[in-house]
Design a protein around this motif. Structure first.
Motif, PDB file in Angstrom:
ATOM      1  N   VAL A 123       0.843  -1.198   0.000  1.00  0.00           N
ATOM      2  CA  VAL A 123       0.000   0.000   0.000  1.00  0.00           C
ATOM      3  C   VAL A 123       0.881   1.252   0.000  1.00  0.00           C
ATOM      4  CG1 VAL A 123      -1.730   1.312   1.302  1.00  0.00           C
ATOM      5  CG2 VAL A 123      -1.945  -1.177   1.076  1.00  0.00           C
ATOM      6  N   ALA A 124       1.958   1.226   0.772  1.00  0.00           N
ATOM      7  CA  ALA A 124       2.858   2.389   0.821  1.00  0.00           C
ATOM      8  C   ALA A 124       3.461   2.676  -0.554  1.00  0.00           C
ATOM      9  CB  ALA A 124       3.954   2.155   1.853  1.00  0.00           C
ATOM     10  N   ARG A 125       3.865   1.637  -1.263  1.00  0.00           N
ATOM     11  CA  ARG A 125       4.448   1.838  -2.601  1.00  0.00           C
ATOM     12  C   ARG A 125       3.391   2.293  -3.610  1.00  0.00           C
ATOM     13  NH1 ARG A 125       6.116  -3.100  -4.303  1.00  0.00           N
ATOM     14  NH2 ARG A 125       5.916  -4.125  -2.321  1.00  0.00           N
ATOM     15  N   ALA A 126       2.207   1.721  -3.543  1.00  0.00           N
ATOM     16  CA  ALA A 126       1.161   2.024  -4.531  1.00  0.00           C
ATOM     17  C   ALA A 126       0.606   3.438  -4.387  1.00  0.00           C
ATOM     18  CB  ALA A 126       0.027   1.007  -4.414  1.00  0.00           C
ATOM     19  N   PHE A 127       0.594   3.960  -3.164  1.00  0.00           N
ATOM     20  CA  PHE A 127      -0.044   5.255  -2.930  1.00  0.00           C
ATOM     21  C   PHE A 127       0.926   6.288  -2.347  1.00  0.00           C
ATOM     22  CE2 PHE A 127      -3.401   2.075  -2.928  1.00  0.00           C
ATOM     23  CZ  PHE A 127      -4.249   2.607  -3.904  1.00  0.00           C
ATOM     24  N   ALA A 128       2.203   6.148  -2.672  1.00  0.00           N
ATOM     25  CA  ALA A 128       3.213   7.090  -2.182  1.00  0.00           C
ATOM     26  C   ALA A 128       2.884   8.497  -2.674  1.00  0.00           C
ATOM     27  CB  ALA A 128       4.594   6.655  -2.665  1.00  0.00           C
ATOM     28  N   PRO A 129       3.192   9.497  -1.875  1.00  0.00           N
ATOM     29  CA  PRO A 129       3.774   9.381  -0.536  1.00  0.00           C
ATOM     30  C   PRO A 129       2.695   9.072   0.512  1.00  0.00           C
ATOM     31  CG  PRO A 129       3.480  11.688  -1.081  1.00  0.00           C
ATOM     32  CD  PRO A 129       3.029  10.893  -2.287  1.00  0.00           C
ATOM     33  N   VAL A 130       3.089   8.314   1.521  1.00  0.00           N
ATOM     34  CA  VAL A 130       2.191   7.990   2.627  1.00  0.00           C
ATOM     35  C   VAL A 130       2.772   8.566   3.906  1.00  0.00           C
ATOM     36  CG1 VAL A 130       1.380   5.872   1.526  1.00  0.00           C
ATOM     37  CG2 VAL A 130       3.270   5.764   3.154  1.00  0.00           C
ATOM     38  N   ARG A 131       1.913   8.704   4.897  1.00  0.00           N
ATOM     39  CA  ARG A 131       2.363   9.164   6.209  1.00  0.00           C
ATOM     40  C   ARG A 131       2.025   8.083   7.225  1.00  0.00           C
ATOM     41  NH1 ARG A 131      -0.420  11.985  10.184  1.00  0.00           N
ATOM     42  NH2 ARG A 131      -2.093  12.439   8.707  1.00  0.00           N
ATOM     43  N   PRO A 132       3.059   7.456   7.810  1.00  0.00           N
ATOM     44  CA  PRO A 132       2.783   6.456   8.852  1.00  0.00           C
ATOM     45  C   PRO A 132       2.120   7.129  10.058  1.00  0.00           C
ATOM     46  CG  PRO A 132       5.069   6.357   8.141  1.00  0.00           C
ATOM     47  CD  PRO A 132       4.483   7.594   7.556  1.00  0.00           C
ATOM     48  N   MET A 133       1.158   6.444  10.623  1.00  0.00           N
ATOM     49  CA  MET A 133       0.449   6.933  11.802  1.00  0.00           C
ATOM     50  C   MET A 133       0.511   5.866  12.887  1.00  0.00           C
ATOM     51  SD  MET A 133      -2.922   8.313   9.785  1.00  0.00           S
ATOM     52  CE  MET A 133      -3.754   8.872  11.257  1.00  0.00           C
ATOM     53  N   GLU A 134       0.353   6.303  14.108  1.00  0.00           N
ATOM     54  CA  GLU A 134       0.350   5.358  15.217  1.00  0.00           C
ATOM     55  C   GLU A 134      -0.869   4.447  15.111  1.00  0.00           C
ATOM     56  OE1 GLU A 134       0.359   5.471  20.075  1.00  0.00           O
ATOM     57  OE2 GLU A 134       1.112   7.179  18.953  1.00  0.00           O
ATOM     58  N   GLY A 135      -0.653   3.170  15.381  1.00  0.00           N
ATOM     59  CA  GLY A 135      -1.757   2.220  15.376  1.00  0.00           C
ATOM     60  C   GLY A 135      -2.473   2.214  16.708  1.00  0.00           C
ATOM     61  N   THR A 136      -3.544   1.462  16.799  1.00  0.00           N
ATOM     62  CA  THR A 136      -4.336   1.413  18.024  1.00  0.00           C
ATOM     63  C   THR A 136      -3.869   0.317  18.979  1.00  0.00           C
ATOM     64  OG1 THR A 136      -5.935  -0.018  16.917  1.00  0.00           O
ATOM     65  CG2 THR A 136      -6.380   2.365  16.884  1.00  0.00           C
ATOM     66  N   ALA A 137      -2.883  -0.469  18.567  1.00  0.00           N
ATOM     67  CA  ALA A 137      -2.304  -1.528  19.402  1.00  0.00           C
ATOM     68  C   ALA A 137      -0.906  -1.817  18.852  1.00  0.00           C
ATOM     69  CB  ALA A 137      -3.179  -2.782  19.345  1.00  0.00           C
ATOM     70  N   PRO A 138      -0.070  -2.514  19.613  1.00  0.00           N
ATOM     71  CA  PRO A 138       1.296  -2.775  19.139  1.00  0.00           C
ATOM     72  C   PRO A 138       1.385  -3.523  17.814  1.00  0.00           C
ATOM     73  CG  PRO A 138       1.128  -3.240  21.480  1.00  0.00           C
ATOM     74  CD  PRO A 138      -0.272  -2.969  20.985  1.00  0.00           C
ATOM     75  N   THR A 139       0.400  -4.320  17.473  1.00  0.00           N
ATOM     76  CA  THR A 139       0.448  -5.098  16.229  1.00  0.00           C
ATOM     77  C   THR A 139      -0.326  -4.425  15.101  1.00  0.00           C
ATOM     78  OG1 THR A 139      -1.482  -6.371  16.910  1.00  0.00           O
ATOM     79  CG2 THR A 139       0.715  -7.280  17.461  1.00  0.00           C
ATOM     80  N   ARG A 140      -0.659  -3.165  15.281  1.00  0.00           N
ATOM     81  CA  ARG A 140      -1.462  -2.448  14.283  1.00  0.00           C
ATOM     82  C   ARG A 140      -0.710  -1.233  13.749  1.00  0.00           C
ATOM     83  NH1 ARG A 140      -7.381  -2.767  17.144  1.00  0.00           N
ATOM     84  NH2 ARG A 140      -7.521  -5.037  17.046  1.00  0.00           N
ATOM     85  N   TRP A 141      -0.918  -0.979  12.464  1.00  0.00           N
ATOM     86  CA  TRP A 141      -0.309   0.164  11.782  1.00  0.00           C
ATOM     87  C   TRP A 141      -1.401   0.896  11.030  1.00  0.00           C
ATOM     88  CZ3 TRP A 141       1.761  -4.581  12.216  1.00  0.00           C
ATOM     89  CH2 TRP A 141       3.057  -4.677  12.716  1.00  0.00           C
ATOM     90  N   ARG A 142      -1.137   2.178  10.749  1.00  0.00           N
ATOM     91  CA  ARG A 142      -2.029   2.962   9.902  1.00  0.00           C
ATOM     92  C   ARG A 142      -1.174   3.782   8.947  1.00  0.00           C
ATOM     93  NH1 ARG A 142      -6.204   6.347  12.968  1.00  0.00           N
ATOM     94  NH2 ARG A 142      -4.350   7.136  13.983  1.00  0.00           N
TER      95      ARG A 142
END
Length: 166
Positions: A123-142
């Motif tokens: 998803v990061a490559r397909a829709f660059a540029p992306v902004r990483p965001m904090e997830g809602t748990a340690p195993t989650r990313w946004r």
């Protein structure tokens, strides 16, 4: 993943031939291992549960040296569970990645972002540029990005796409 996609999780459990009781028991054992007072390190836990990795390679990420270990998954033959571990065995990251040589999905618009279809990297490559965001748990990313002129946020659990919203 059942928090986001309960129907897909139920279907996956059935494909694995596991009952709901089996799932609960496996989760209970995993939680006990993770929370034990003298818990083994995360890498040792993964090796004991998943067995020996399919592959392990030395990787340099910026100034950091680590070992990347990959395990195959019965549910997703085109994905691998990747663990990045420090030289002392500490786990830095654990998530799903596309298997070496496997083709990922074609991602051109938010409509292509179906649950469980893509990884964080894809998803990061397909829709660059992306902004990483904090997830809602340690195993989650946004990831926040703009697609077709509209802002989107993609949510992931263990690196696998769960949902996309505005």
């Amino acid at each position: 993943m059942a928090d986001f996609q309960p129907d897909l999780a139920d279907e996956a459990r059935r494909r694995l031939g596991a009952s709901l009781a089996d799932q609960r028991e496996a989760n209970k054992r995993w939680q006990a291992m993770v929370r034990a007072p003298r818990s083994r390190g995360a890498l040792t836990r993964y090796r004991s549960v998943l067995g020996p990795p399919e592959s392990a390679e030395h990787r340099t990420i910026g100034d950091l040296e680590c070992e990347a270990l990959l395990w195959p998954l019965p549910l997703w033959p085109d994905l691998r569970f990747e663990v990045l571990a420090a030289p002392d065995g500490a786990v830095w990251n654990e998530w799903l990645v596309r298997a070496p040589g496997a083709r990922g999905p074609v991602l051109r618009s938010p409509d292509d972002l179906l649950p469980w279809s893509a990884t964080v990297d894809e998803v990061a490559r397909a829709f660059a540029p992306v902004r990483p965001m904090e997830g809602t748990a340690p195993t989650r990313w946004r990831l926040a990005f703009t697609a077709q002129g509209r802002p989107c946020v993609a949510e992931f659990t263990y690196g696998l796409l769960q949902r996309v919203g505005p």
